[in-house]
Design a protein around this motif. Structure first.
Motif, mmCIF file in Angstrom:
data_model
loop_
_atom_site.group_PDB
_atom_site.id
_atom_site.type_symbol
_atom_site.label_atom_id
_atom_site.label_comp_id
_atom_site.label_asym_id
_atom_site.label_seq_id
_atom_site.Cartn_x
_atom_site.Cartn_y
_atom_site.Cartn_z
ATOM 1 N N ASP A 99 0.757 -1.140 0.098
ATOM 2 C CA ASP A 99 0.079 -0.124 -0.094
ATOM 3 C C ASP A 99 0.624 1.489 0.291
ATOM 4 O O ASP A 99 0.546 2.609 -0.661
ATOM 5 C CB ASP A 99 -0.942 0.049 0.886
ATOM 6 N N ARG A 100 2.463 1.007 0.625
ATOM 7 C CA ARG A 100 2.607 2.520 0.957
ATOM 8 C C ARG A 100 3.417 2.801 -0.501
ATOM 9 O O ARG A 100 3.615 3.493 -0.908
ATOM 10 C CB ARG A 100 3.984 2.063 1.699
ATOM 11 N N MET A 101 3.807 1.742 -1.100
ATOM 12 C CA MET A 101 4.536 1.860 -2.533
ATOM 13 C C MET A 101 3.244 1.833 -3.820
ATOM 14 O O MET A 101 3.596 2.588 -4.291
ATOM 15 C CB MET A 101 5.110 0.129 -2.840
ATOM 16 N N ILE A 102 2.324 1.704 -3.185
ATOM 17 C CA ILE A 102 0.802 1.221 -4.487
ATOM 18 C C ILE A 102 0.518 2.771 -4.461
ATOM 19 O O ILE A 102 -0.190 4.012 -5.133
ATOM 20 C CB ILE A 102 0.898 0.563 -4.410
ATOM 21 N N LEU A 103 -0.135 3.535 -3.283
ATOM 22 C CA LEU A 103 -0.888 4.683 -2.533
ATOM 23 C C LEU A 103 -0.211 5.758 -2.297
ATOM 24 O O LEU A 103 -1.258 6.610 -2.510
ATOM 25 C CB LEU A 103 -1.826 3.587 -1.664
ATOM 26 N N GLY A 104 1.247 5.052 -1.725
ATOM 27 C CA GLY A 104 1.908 6.998 -1.038
ATOM 28 C C GLY A 104 0.970 7.468 -0.566
ATOM 29 O O GLY A 104 0.380 6.780 0.503
ATOM 30 N N PRO A 105 0.940 8.739 -1.612
ATOM 31 C CA PRO A 105 0.059 9.236 0.191
ATOM 32 C C PRO A 105 -1.718 9.351 0.183
ATOM 33 O O PRO A 105 -2.422 10.065 0.801
ATOM 34 C CB PRO A 105 0.302 10.992 -0.115
ATOM 35 N N HIS A 106 -1.804 8.914 -0.544
ATOM 36 C CA HIS A 106 -3.184 7.997 -0.676
ATOM 37 C C HIS A 106 -3.939 7.137 -0.143
ATOM 38 O O HIS A 106 -4.512 6.758 0.374
ATOM 39 C CB HIS A 106 -3.935 7.409 -2.209
ATOM 40 N N MET A 107 -3.668 6.942 1.692
ATOM 41 C CA MET A 107 -3.707 6.383 2.456
ATOM 42 C C MET A 107 -4.644 6.650 3.256
ATOM 43 O O MET A 107 -4.540 7.683 4.115
ATOM 44 C CB MET A 107 -2.407 5.473 2.925
ATOM 45 N N TRP A 108 -4.827 5.380 4.476
ATOM 46 C CA TRP A 108 -5.834 6.357 5.708
ATOM 47 C C TRP A 108 -5.297 7.283 6.328
ATOM 48 O O TRP A 108 -3.635 6.574 6.914
ATOM 49 C CB TRP A 108 -6.450 5.045 6.014
ATOM 50 N N SER A 109 -5.125 8.356 6.998
ATOM 51 C CA SER A 109 -4.756 9.156 7.414
ATOM 52 C C SER A 109 -4.627 8.664 9.050
ATOM 53 O O SER A 109 -3.005 9.061 9.761
ATOM 54 C CB SER A 109 -5.079 10.450 7.487
ATOM 55 N N GLY A 110 -5.644 7.616 9.633
ATOM 56 C CA GLY A 110 -5.281 7.444 10.930
ATOM 57 C C GLY A 110 -4.220 6.288 10.981
ATOM 58 O O GLY A 110 -3.428 6.066 12.119
ATOM 59 N N GLY A 111 -3.897 5.719 10.089
ATOM 60 C CA GLY A 111 -3.183 4.843 9.884
ATOM 61 C C GLY A 111 -1.796 5.268 10.079
ATOM 62 O O GLY A 111 -0.258 4.798 9.812
ATOM 63 N N GLY A 112 -1.724 6.624 9.715
ATOM 64 C CA GLY A 112 0.190 8.127 9.625
ATOM 65 C C GLY A 112 1.077 7.071 8.568
ATOM 66 O O GLY A 112 2.046 7.154 8.716
ATOM 67 N N GLY A 113 -0.032 7.108 7.528
ATOM 68 C CA GLY A 113 0.912 6.747 6.773
ATOM 69 C C GLY A 113 1.323 5.512 6.175
ATOM 70 O O GLY A 113 2.726 4.736 5.429
ATOM 71 N N VAL A 114 1.023 4.647 7.316
ATOM 72 C CA VAL A 114 2.062 3.552 7.118
ATOM 73 C C VAL A 114 1.668 2.135 6.928
ATOM 74 O O VAL A 114 1.827 1.500 6.439
ATOM 75 C CB VAL A 114 2.528 2.946 9.239
ATOM 76 N N TYR A 115 -0.223 1.630 7.113
ATOM 77 C CA TYR A 115 -0.708 0.826 6.538
ATOM 78 C C TYR A 115 -2.281 1.874 6.311
ATOM 79 O O TYR A 115 -2.932 2.850 6.770
ATOM 80 C CB TYR A 115 -1.103 0.002 7.936
ATOM 81 N N ASP A 116 -3.020 1.354 5.560
ATOM 82 C CA ASP A 116 -4.372 1.360 5.051
ATOM 83 C C ASP A 116 -5.163 0.028 5.756
ATOM 84 O O ASP A 116 -4.854 -0.916 4.967
ATOM 85 C CB ASP A 116 -4.975 1.742 3.857
ATOM 86 N N PRO A 117 -6.534 -0.093 6.317
ATOM 87 C CA PRO A 117 -7.316 -1.363 7.208
ATOM 88 C C PRO A 117 -8.487 -1.688 5.507
ATOM 89 O O PRO A 117 -8.652 -2.452 5.500
ATOM 90 C CB PRO A 117 -7.828 -0.665 7.708
#
Length: 386
Positions: free
Chosen positions: A176-194
């Motif tokens: 997710d970090r590699m593909i989505l980059g900044p387009h992830m869940w903010s609650g995960g601190g940019g680390v993961y997206d549920p």
């Protein structure tokens, strides 16, 4: 030619899932929430971790009924697939809109999320159901769980190695970090997206599990009503409820056993989590089926049925209202400002019930508010099919 009749217990089950989503998503204050109404911190599960997979399961259960009804009206498989595609695009668009409001900053807008997951799961599951045999679909349902497990424990993640199931070190989060980059869940601190990309694979299995339950229920109602008249029909339907419950017990147990080597975890939607939550979904649906469809005790569940008939509408509208109230600034009584959401919580609920019970009362009032809206829609025969 008519499709199988509507299943009241399924509407109630779907309504229960949506009411649960609204309840856990709308506490008066996130600082004051009872533990069962929070997600597990990482591994493990609370009652809150059941509501989303319950809804995905309900989508699968409804598929045989929905597709059979459309085929009875003369829809071809190609036309049915266009319906699936359009519905998935609408759901994804609604999710993107809810995430983008009010700033519409497309440089950082979240591209995945609850509605996006529903859209992707529905598209994949619907496509498989329409164009493959049930045997092939069943094999893929199991394969998705096995392959996901293998990927998560065997594929090394740069900087973490293989089998790291921490929030930052697991394969799904890294992708997710590699593909989505900044387009992830903010609650995960940019680390993961549920509701990330790779974890959508086992989520499809949550819906496909519901599909086979729907097939089972659909066969029993294909001739209308109870399927057979009199005491024998009631006994057959009671047997259906029992089979659902027994399979549910087996899957809950399987989930716990799988948890020993692949922990139950909602944020990365582990395969053990699918087995565990599907088991609880079967137990819940089995109980509702027995109470509503077998015993005929329908009155108490009518609010849940009404909720279930406009489920997505209630979910989307409740999310948009909550966001609006959070962004709306009002006087706080001390010369400053606060959100309208917080102001309502403090003055209308926490002032008499205290912070914790006031937060729960706020969430319960939100559920009742959207039930009132759903009831008005139902009484006027307004059903928004998304």
């Amino acid at each position: 030619m008519r499709g199988p009749p509507r299943l009241a217990s399924l509407d109630a089950f779907r309504g229960l899932a949506i009411a649960g989503m609204i309840l856990v998503n709308n506490p008066g204050s996130w600082a004051h929430v009872y533990p069962p109404l929070r997600h597990a911190v990482w591994h493990g599960a609370t009652p809150t971790d059941l509501v989303f997979p319950f809804f995905l399961f309900a989508i699968g259960v409804a598929m045989p009924f929905s597709f059979a009804a459309r085929e009875a009206r003369g829809d071809s498989r190609a036309r049915l697939w266009r319906h699936v595609l359009v519905r998935a695009l609408i759901l994804y668009g609604l999710g993107l809109f809810m995430t983008a409001v009010p700033r519409f900053d497309f440089a950082t807008v979240r591209l995945v999320g609850g509605l996006a997951r529903i859209a992707m799961v529905y598209l994949v599951a619907g496509t498989l159901v329409l164009f493959l045999s049930r045997r092939a679909v069943f094999a893929l349902m199991l394969a998705f769980l096995a392959v996901y497990w293998a990927l998560m424990v065997l594929v090394p993640v740069p900087g973490f190695g293989a089998g790291d199931l921490s929030a930052e070190g697991n394969l799904a989060a890294w992708l997710d970090r590699m593909i989505l980059g900044p387009h992830m869940w903010s609650g995960g601190g940019g680390v993961y997206d549920p509701e990330g990309l790779l974890s959508t694979l086992p989520a499809v299995s949550s819906t496909l599990a519901g599909l086979f339950v729907g097939d089972f229920l659909c066969r029993g109602r294909g001739n209308g009503g109870m399927g057979r008249a009199g005491a024998s029909g009631s006994a057959a339907q009671a047997g259906t409820s029992l089979r659902l419950a027994l399979l549910g017990v087996l899957l809950v147990g399987a989930g716990h056993l799988w948890d020993l080597v692949f922990p139950i975890n909602k944020p990365i939607w582990t395969s053990s989590y699918v087995a565990y939550t599907t088991g609880w979904a079967l137990l819940t649906l089995g109980a509702l089926h027995w109470l509503i469809d077998v015993r005929g005790w329908r009155g108490w569940a009518r609010p849940l049925e009404i909720y279930g008939m406009n489920a997505i509408t209630a979910f989307v509208a409740s999310g948009l209202l909550a966001k609006t109230l959070i962004l709306w600034r009002v006087p706080d009584g001390t010369g400053g400002t606060t959100s309208a959401y917080g102001r309502i919580y403090e003055t209308a609920f926490a002032s008499w019930a205290g912070p914790l019970n006031g937060s729960l009362a706020f969430a319960a009032a939100t559920v009742l508010l959207w039930f009132a809206v759903a009831w008005v829609m139902y009484s006027r025969r307004i059903f928004i099919r998304v």
